[in-house]
Design a protein around this motif. Structure first.
Motif: not given
Length: 124
Positions: A76-81, A99-105
């Protein structure tokens, strides 16, 4: 004071021109939960491999766009958009300043294209 980040960032260029790139070998040898390796330089950009497991910190790159392309697993790539769920063979380009951050479960293998000299940690 900034938190200590537990990332293994290999900014050196691993492969030269006309040298075969071997992603499975790097993945097999990797024991880190969050790993980056610059694979090769292409003009003024770098082609980078990411092995992701867990959450990266929220960050941005003031002067650099960044492409994420999943080749195995999902992130999941979380971004402010908005957020992007990316599976195998899917990607998204994050424009500079977002602003962003990748998340890998679970473990994911991701290719990235970025400007040479980018700081993967970002500019808060």
């Amino acid at each position: 004071m900034k938190q200590k980040l537990n990332y293994n960032m290999q900014m050196n260029i691993k492969y030269d021109y006309l040298e075969k790139i071997n992603v499975p070998e790097i993945v097999k040898e990797c024991t880190d939960k969050w790993f980056n390796q610059s694979l090769c330089e292409v003009n003024s950009s770098v082609f980078r491999l990411g092995i992701f497991e867990g959450e990266y910190h929220l960050h941005k790159h003031d002067h650099d766009d960044e492409l994420f392309f999943v080749i195995d697993g999902s992130i999941v790539l979380e971004t402010e958009k908005g957020n992007f769920e990316l599976g195998q063979f899917e990607g998204v380009c994050v424009p500079k300043g977002v602003m962003h951050r990748p998340i890998a479960k679970q473990k994911a293998i991701v290719l990235m294209i970025e400007n040479a000299g980018i700081d993967p940690i970002g500019n808060d």
